[in-house]
Write a protein that holds these residues in place. Sequence first.
Motif, PDB file in Angstrom:
ATOM      1  N   ALA A 115       0.811  -1.230   0.000  1.00  0.00           N
ATOM      2  CA  ALA A 115       0.000   0.000   0.000  1.00  0.00           C
ATOM      3  C   ALA A 115       0.842   1.276   0.000  1.00  0.00           C
ATOM      4  CB  ALA A 115      -0.928  -0.014   1.207  1.00  0.00           C
ATOM      5  N   ASN A 116       2.131   1.133   0.122  1.00  0.00           N
ATOM      6  CA  ASN A 116       3.024   2.285   0.191  1.00  0.00           C
ATOM      7  C   ASN A 116       3.389   2.735  -1.230  1.00  0.00           C
ATOM      8  OD1 ASN A 116       4.213   4.019   1.906  1.00  0.00           O
ATOM      9  ND2 ASN A 116       6.022   2.734   2.309  1.00  0.00           N
ATOM     10  N   LYS A 117       3.110   3.993  -1.576  1.00  0.00           N
ATOM     11  CA  LYS A 117       3.329   4.439  -2.958  1.00  0.00           C
ATOM     12  C   LYS A 117       4.192   5.709  -3.017  1.00  0.00           C
ATOM     13  CE  LYS A 117       0.634   1.112  -4.258  1.00  0.00           C
ATOM     14  NZ  LYS A 117       1.258  -0.118  -4.786  1.00  0.00           N
ATOM     15  N   PRO A 118       5.447   5.640  -2.545  1.00  0.00           N
ATOM     16  CA  PRO A 118       6.295   6.837  -2.522  1.00  0.00           C
ATOM     17  C   PRO A 118       6.537   7.431  -3.915  1.00  0.00           C
ATOM     18  CG  PRO A 118       7.583   4.853  -2.044  1.00  0.00           C
ATOM     19  CD  PRO A 118       6.141   4.452  -2.007  1.00  0.00           C
ATOM     20  N   PHE A 119       6.496   6.576  -4.937  1.00  0.00           N
ATOM     21  CA  PHE A 119       6.761   7.074  -6.307  1.00  0.00           C
ATOM     22  C   PHE A 119       5.748   8.119  -6.741  1.00  0.00           C
ATOM     23  CE2 PHE A 119       4.814   2.765  -6.532  1.00  0.00           C
ATOM     24  CZ  PHE A 119       3.545   3.108  -6.985  1.00  0.00           C
ATOM     25  N   LEU A 120       4.560   8.127  -6.123  1.00  0.00           N
ATOM     26  CA  LEU A 120       3.549   9.112  -6.522  1.00  0.00           C
ATOM     27  C   LEU A 120       3.988  10.534  -6.163  1.00  0.00           C
ATOM     28  CD1 LEU A 120       0.245   7.223  -5.591  1.00  0.00           C
ATOM     29  CD2 LEU A 120       1.193   7.588  -7.881  1.00  0.00           C
ATOM     30  N   GLU A 121       4.912  10.646  -5.199  1.00  0.00           N
ATOM     31  CA  GLU A 121       5.425  11.970  -4.847  1.00  0.00           C
ATOM     32  C   GLU A 121       6.799  12.224  -5.448  1.00  0.00           C
ATOM     33  OE1 GLU A 121       4.482  12.070  -0.424  1.00  0.00           O
ATOM     34  OE2 GLU A 121       4.994  14.167  -0.884  1.00  0.00           O
ATOM     35  N   LYS A 122       7.571  11.171  -5.612  1.00  0.00           N
ATOM     36  CA  LYS A 122       8.970  11.339  -6.012  1.00  0.00           C
ATOM     37  C   LYS A 122       9.143  11.547  -7.515  1.00  0.00           C
ATOM     38  CE  LYS A 122      13.559   9.895  -4.888  1.00  0.00           C
ATOM     39  NZ  LYS A 122      14.462   8.768  -4.716  1.00  0.00           N
ATOM     40  N   ALA A 123       8.387  10.824  -8.324  1.00  0.00           N
ATOM     41  CA  ALA A 123       8.554  10.937  -9.780  1.00  0.00           C
ATOM     42  C   ALA A 123       8.174  12.351 -10.225  1.00  0.00           C
ATOM     43  CB  ALA A 123       7.682   9.907 -10.480  1.00  0.00           C
ATOM     44  N   PRO A 124       8.839  12.883 -11.257  1.00  0.00           N
ATOM     45  CA  PRO A 124       8.562  14.273 -11.657  1.00  0.00           C
ATOM     46  C   PRO A 124       7.157  14.494 -12.216  1.00  0.00           C
ATOM     47  CG  PRO A 124      10.126  13.238 -13.161  1.00  0.00           C
ATOM     48  CD  PRO A 124       9.964  12.299 -12.008  1.00  0.00           C
ATOM     49  N   TYR A 125       6.601  13.478 -12.870  1.00  0.00           N
ATOM     50  CA  TYR A 125       5.275  13.651 -13.473  1.00  0.00           C
ATOM     51  C   TYR A 125       4.341  12.494 -13.133  1.00  0.00           C
ATOM     52  CZ  TYR A 125       6.619  17.499 -16.561  1.00  0.00           C
ATOM     53  OH  TYR A 125       7.009  18.716 -17.064  1.00  0.00           O
ATOM     54  N   LEU A 126       3.095  12.854 -12.832  1.00  0.00           N
ATOM     55  CA  LEU A 126       2.004  11.876 -12.821  1.00  0.00           C
ATOM     56  C   LEU A 126       1.068  12.303 -13.939  1.00  0.00           C
ATOM     57  CD1 LEU A 126       1.144  11.772  -8.988  1.00  0.00           C
ATOM     58  CD2 LEU A 126       2.801  10.357 -10.254  1.00  0.00           C
ATOM     59  N   ILE A 127       0.774  11.396 -14.844  1.00  0.00           N
ATOM     60  CA  ILE A 127      -0.215  11.718 -15.883  1.00  0.00           C
ATOM     61  C   ILE A 127      -1.476  10.941 -15.528  1.00  0.00           C
ATOM     62  CG2 ILE A 127      -0.758  11.713 -18.339  1.00  0.00           C
ATOM     63  CD1 ILE A 127       2.204  11.821 -18.964  1.00  0.00           C
ATOM     64  N   VAL A 128      -2.501  11.673 -15.139  1.00  0.00           N
ATOM     65  CA  VAL A 128      -3.752  11.014 -14.755  1.00  0.00           C
ATOM     66  C   VAL A 128      -4.657  10.993 -15.982  1.00  0.00           C
ATOM     67  CG1 VAL A 128      -5.670  10.975 -13.131  1.00  0.00           C
ATOM     68  CG2 VAL A 128      -3.431  11.854 -12.408  1.00  0.00           C
ATOM     69  N   ILE A 129      -5.047   9.772 -16.367  1.00  0.00           N
ATOM     70  CA  ILE A 129      -5.764   9.585 -17.627  1.00  0.00           C
ATOM     71  C   ILE A 129      -7.248   9.374 -17.331  1.00  0.00           C
ATOM     72  CG2 ILE A 129      -5.903   8.173 -19.712  1.00  0.00           C
ATOM     73  CD1 ILE A 129      -2.876   7.418 -19.000  1.00  0.00           C
ATOM     74  N   PHE A 130      -8.071  10.220 -17.926  1.00  0.00           N
ATOM     75  CA  PHE A 130      -9.521  10.152 -17.728  1.00  0.00           C
ATOM     76  C   PHE A 130     -10.189   9.736 -19.032  1.00  0.00           C
ATOM     77  CE2 PHE A 130      -8.041  13.196 -14.601  1.00  0.00           C
ATOM     78  CZ  PHE A 130      -8.855  13.001 -13.491  1.00  0.00           C
ATOM     79  N   GLY A 131     -11.258   8.963 -18.914  1.00  0.00           N
ATOM     80  CA  GLY A 131     -12.100   8.634 -20.064  1.00  0.00           C
ATOM     81  C   GLY A 131     -13.345   9.507 -20.005  1.00  0.00           C
ATOM     82  N   GLN A 132     -13.739  10.018 -21.175  1.00  0.00           N
ATOM     83  CA  GLN A 132     -14.902  10.914 -21.212  1.00  0.00           C
ATOM     84  C   GLN A 132     -16.116  10.179 -21.770  1.00  0.00           C
ATOM     85  OE1 GLN A 132     -13.012  13.928 -23.677  1.00  0.00           O
ATOM     86  NE2 GLN A 132     -12.504  15.149 -21.873  1.00  0.00           N
ATOM     87  N   LYS A 133     -17.081   9.919 -20.922  1.00  0.00           N
ATOM     88  CA  LYS A 133     -18.305   9.226 -21.363  1.00  0.00           C
ATOM     89  C   LYS A 133     -19.108  10.117 -22.307  1.00  0.00           C
ATOM     90  CE  LYS A 133     -19.313   8.280 -17.105  1.00  0.00           C
ATOM     91  NZ  LYS A 133     -20.042   7.971 -15.876  1.00  0.00           N
ATOM     92  N   PHE A 134     -18.994  11.425 -22.098  1.00  0.00           N
ATOM     93  CA  PHE A 134     -19.715  12.404 -22.920  1.00  0.00           C
ATOM     94  C   PHE A 134     -18.765  13.513 -23.338  1.00  0.00           C
ATOM     95  CE2 PHE A 134     -22.691  10.554 -19.943  1.00  0.00           C
ATOM     96  CZ  PHE A 134     -23.708  10.145 -20.795  1.00  0.00           C
ATOM     97  N   MET A 135     -19.100  14.168 -24.445  1.00  0.00           N
ATOM     98  CA  MET A 135     -18.360  15.376 -24.809  1.00  0.00           C
ATOM     99  C   MET A 135     -19.363  16.469 -25.194  1.00  0.00           C
ATOM    100  SD  MET A 135     -16.910  14.782 -28.616  1.00  0.00           S
ATOM    101  CE  MET A 135     -16.977  16.516 -29.016  1.00  0.00           C
TER     102      MET A 135
END
Length: 225
Positions: A115-135
């Motif tokens: 459950a420990n996720k240090p990389f979420l703070e350490k890595a320079p970028y997080l790309i959060v990918i969203f799917g769009q049900k509607f546009m």
Amino acid sequence: MKEDSFKTIALDFNLLEEKEMFERAEALNNLLQKRRTVRAYSDKSVPRQIIEQCLLAANSAPSGANRQPWHFAVVSSAIKKKEIREGAEEEEREFYNTRAPQDWLKALAPLGTNANKPFLEKAPYLIVIFGQKFMTNEKGQKLKNYYVAESVGIATGLLIAALHNAGLATLTHTPAPMKFLNKILDRPNTERPIMILVVGYPEQNAQVPDITRKSLEQFTSFHDE
Ligand code: IYR
């Protein structure tokens, strides 16, 4: 993006010699075979222009009715990364301590995750990918999108390949449920977070699990007659 009038242009296509085709296919295979999911990151920064080129490559993915039903939230803010880490670790603690069935935990054991996720703070970028049900189109009308999961999956695959090709390491991370990401990144409810892609350089001497890939025979069948 054209909405409802069909218009064509000449296809830009280069016919290659078969020898060159094979060499290119082999070269890309060799490059992608070297891609590994990395969980230990350095905090070295990555120029944003490199990320932008890779995002443009991802956005070339085919999609249902060409709706391009994805949104990539590119996070480098230390504050936001911390919030994302806290939200993800909360869900992951639930997962590892309560929600995950025994067989799932057993399947994950060789990967050594917890459950420990240090990389979420350490890595320079997080790309959060969203799917769009509607546009929403230019006239402000709400349109339903098609094959959203498939389209976003393809775009994400291209993004991972593009980042690897650019010399960067990635990790697909999927805490569940992920609704906390809409709140942190101020994304509308019509968008569903699909995954977090961690992007950066591996930590010096990073280790990865000793895993194997299936052979061609194991994962394909050819139907010639
Ligand atoms: N989301 C959890 C669990 C996890 C699930 C699968 I399937 C993986 O391939 C790896 C991890 C975590 O990130 O730890």
